[in-house]
Design a protein around this motif. Structure first.
Motif, short mmCIF file in Angstrom:
data_model
loop_
_atom_site.label_atom_id
_atom_site.label_comp_id
_atom_site.label_asym_id
_atom_site.label_seq_id
_atom_site.Cartn_x
_atom_site.Cartn_y
_atom_site.Cartn_z
N GLU A 1 -0.94 -6.72 -6.93
CA GLU A 1 -2.06 -5.92 -7.43
C GLU A 1 -2.23 -4.64 -6.62
N ILE A 2 -2.02 -4.73 -5.32
CA ILE A 2 -2.10 -3.54 -4.47
C ILE A 2 -0.98 -2.57 -4.83
N CYS B 1 13.84 -2.84 4.22
CA CYS B 1 14.64 -2.21 3.16
C CYS B 1 13.98 -2.36 1.80
N GLY B 2 12.70 -2.62 1.80
CA GLY B 2 11.99 -2.77 0.55
C GLY B 2 10.57 -3.26 0.82
N THR B 3 9.83 -3.47 -0.24
CA THR B 3 8.42 -3.83 -0.13
C THR B 3 8.25 -5.34 -0.10
N GLU C 1 0.83 -1.21 0.00
CA GLU C 1 0.00 0.00 0.00
C GLU C 1 0.87 1.26 0.00
N ARG C 2 1.89 1.27 0.85
CA ARG C 2 2.77 2.44 0.95
C ARG C 2 3.60 2.60 -0.32
N ARG D 1 3.53 6.02 -2.55
CA ARG D 1 4.74 6.79 -2.82
C ARG D 1 5.07 6.79 -4.31
N GLN D 2 4.86 5.67 -4.99
CA GLN D 2 5.19 5.62 -6.41
C GLN D 2 4.32 6.59 -7.21
#
Length: 548
Positions: free
Chosen positions: A136-137, A125-127, A83-84, A88-89
């Motif tokens: 998809e989210i 340090c990442g998603t 989600e974050r 941010r993207q």
């Protein structure tokens, strides 16, 4: 005659002031190449210069370069939860980013799901992307058919498999998906980035070749191979070593793909490179100019490529995180700007600028905005992109380009004699070279022969509270993510999952099946990232570093 007299007078004056002849008064760049105090027309042959878009592409791979199309302005966004990341993207796209890059959680790189590691590590340090639902989210409301996507997605390529399943669900043909498998170069992982590799060296090669074959057939606008010099240079390789070792890896990947029966011009146009950009401005510019020349010669003369696109040395550059300092972190903005200029003046096709606080942790929002605006200012205010290869013809830059090419060829020829890059890695040659370079660099810093502002010179008393805050993942976000993963696993069709994993296992043994195609099917069936990687690891063997 007058110029010769002036040159001699300059030499005499120089020696009088410095107390040493100009020929003996040398400095050395990171690659160990001697640098004289002055360069003249005698230092290079003007006829060796080509024009942009013409063989051997020293001055650029396209005739118009940035006059026709600017470099892609990328930012690696990997934060907290899907989600974050999505939030941010979309903010970064509004701020001027014209491409998407996804960096995954370190548990992902190690091949695990979030519920297989300590919760403290999730999203640090990442998603964390574990399922098609997560993906998809992450890409909600992002037009995946209209924007280039870089996936930092090592061997196994579950991230791209998820992206393709999303494309199917949205009714988007695979031909519309554009981007790069950024971490497909497994050789660089065995050499310099041990967290990223997942399978044995030979097993990794099999998975990569299946990936190349599948994308070559079904994804005409996807680059399946990104050969990574960044890992090597950040581990201590000099710029010329990073250039030579990546090109040698490229030779290996080409040779092995040719063995699959694919014609050189059917796949070589979509081989790309990914480089670290240090603050050694002219050395980095020369590195990229030399790289274009070497790659073009290799593809034409050794591999017989005739398609001009096969000869193009396309590269993404990232400013060097290894040069960012915890001390006086705002100084990093200057370092990043100089590094970015080197990438642009060197002819990068896409560029990522680090955030100034990356030596401390995941970038804060302000730092990420400054990073992308550094590129925006360079692109739209500075005029740096107005002229193609503006340093072309510089006596120093041309001589340095020649020197970098010569030293790179020495390494490439030596690795060829060893039997190629796979053998050079197996016997530890590459790792030893990088380790020795890292040791020399650190000793130079310790002796203050190499100055790092704020570290070994111009220090100030700093208190921790004056540094940017370190971003931490909120525990409730991790809990939500883990609960979603648990629910996903509970509600899926377990029989379909088991069938898909069995088919994946079969693909590792049956050459008529394609591992990447079965990976896509496994994701569609509900398998998680960790389950896919575990199955492949069980069949192909775990990868272990060669300790030198």
């Amino acid at each position: 005659m007058e110029k010769m007299n002036q040159y001699q007078k300059w030499k005499d004056d120089y020696e009088r002031v410095r107390g040493v002849s100009s020929e003996a008064d040398l400095k050395y760049n990171l690659s160990g190449i001697p640098v004289k105090p002055l360069y003249t027309p005698q230092d290079f042959q003007e006829q060796s210069l080509s024009y942009p878009g013409l063989y051997p592409y020293t001055r650029g791979i396209y005739p118009t370069m940035y006059r026709g199309r600017g470099w892609s302005r990328r930012q690696l966004i990997g934060l907290d939860t899907p989600e974050r990341f999505n939030e941010r993207q979309r903010e970064m796209i509004k701020a001027g980013s014209n491409a998407v890059s996804l960096i995954f959680c370190n548990s992902f790189y190690r091949g695990y799901d979030a519920d297989m590691v300590d919760p403290l590590l999730v999203g640090t340090c990442g998603t964390p992307i574990n399922t098609i639902e997560d993906m998809e989210i992450a890409f909600d409301q992002i037009p995946i058919d209209q924007i280039s996507i870089g996936l930092n997605d090592p061997i196994g390529f579950t991230g791209l498999a998820m992206l393709l399943v999303i494309a199917k669900r949205r009714g988007i043909p695979f031909s519309k998906i554009t981007g790069t498998s950024n971490q497909s170069d497994f050789i660089s992982h065995f050499v310099a980035n041990h967290m990223f590799y997942r399978f044995s060296l030979d097993g990794s090669l099999k998975v990569l070749l299946d990936h190349i074959e599948y994308t070559n057939k079904h994804l005409p606008n996807w680059n399946p191979v990104s050969i990574v010099g960044q890992h090597m240079q950040q581990a201590g390789a000099t710029p010329v070593q990073a250039l030579a070792f990546t090109i040698s890896s490229g030779i290996t990947y080409i040779e092995e793909t040719l063995k699959r029966g694919l014609p050189i011009d059917s796949f070589a146009p979509r081989f790309t490179f990914f480089y670290d950009i240090s603050i050694s401005l002219f050395e980095e510019i020369a590195k990229f100019r030399a790289g274009r020349r070497i790659w073009a010669k290799l593809l034409r003369e050794r591999f017989g490529a005739v398609d001009q696109r096969s000869l193009r040395f396309k590269f993404h550059g990232q400013t060097s995180g290894a040069e960012l300092t915890r001390q006086q972190p705002l100084n990093n903005i200057v370092r990043i700007t100089v590094q970015a200029m080197a990438g642009i003046l060197g002819g990068a096709q896409s560029l990522h600028t680090d955030s100034y606080d990356e030596a401390l942790g995941t970038p804060i929002e302000e730092a990420a905005r400054i990073a992308i605006n550094t590129q925006n200012i360079l692109a739209e205010e500075s005029g740096i992109a107005d002229v193609i290869d503006p340093l072309g013809g510089s006596y120093y830059v041309e001589k340095l380009t020649d020197d970098m090419e010569e030293k790179a060829w020495e390494y490439i020829n030596k690795i060829d004699e060893m039997g190629g890059m796979m053998e050079a890695v197996r016997n530890g040659f590459v790792q030893k070279e990088i380790g020795e370079s890292a040791d020399r660099y650190q000793r130079a810093v310790d002796r203050k022969e190499k100055i790092i502002v704020g570290v070994n010179k111009y220090q100030i008393n700093e208190s921790e509270d004056k540094r940017p805050p370190v971003t931490r993942v909120a525990p409730e976000l991790v809990d939500n993510h883990l609960r979603r993963l648990e629910k996903y696993k509970k509600n899926r069709d377990q029989h379909r999952v088991e069938q898909a994993l069995a088919r994946l296992k079969e693909a590792t043994k049956d050459n008529s099946l394609n591992i990447f195609e079965e990976t896509i099917s496994a994701i569609e069936a509900g398998c998680t990232h960790g389950e896919v990687i575990k199955e492949l690891r069980d069949q192909l063997g775990f990868g272990y570093p060669n300790i030198v």
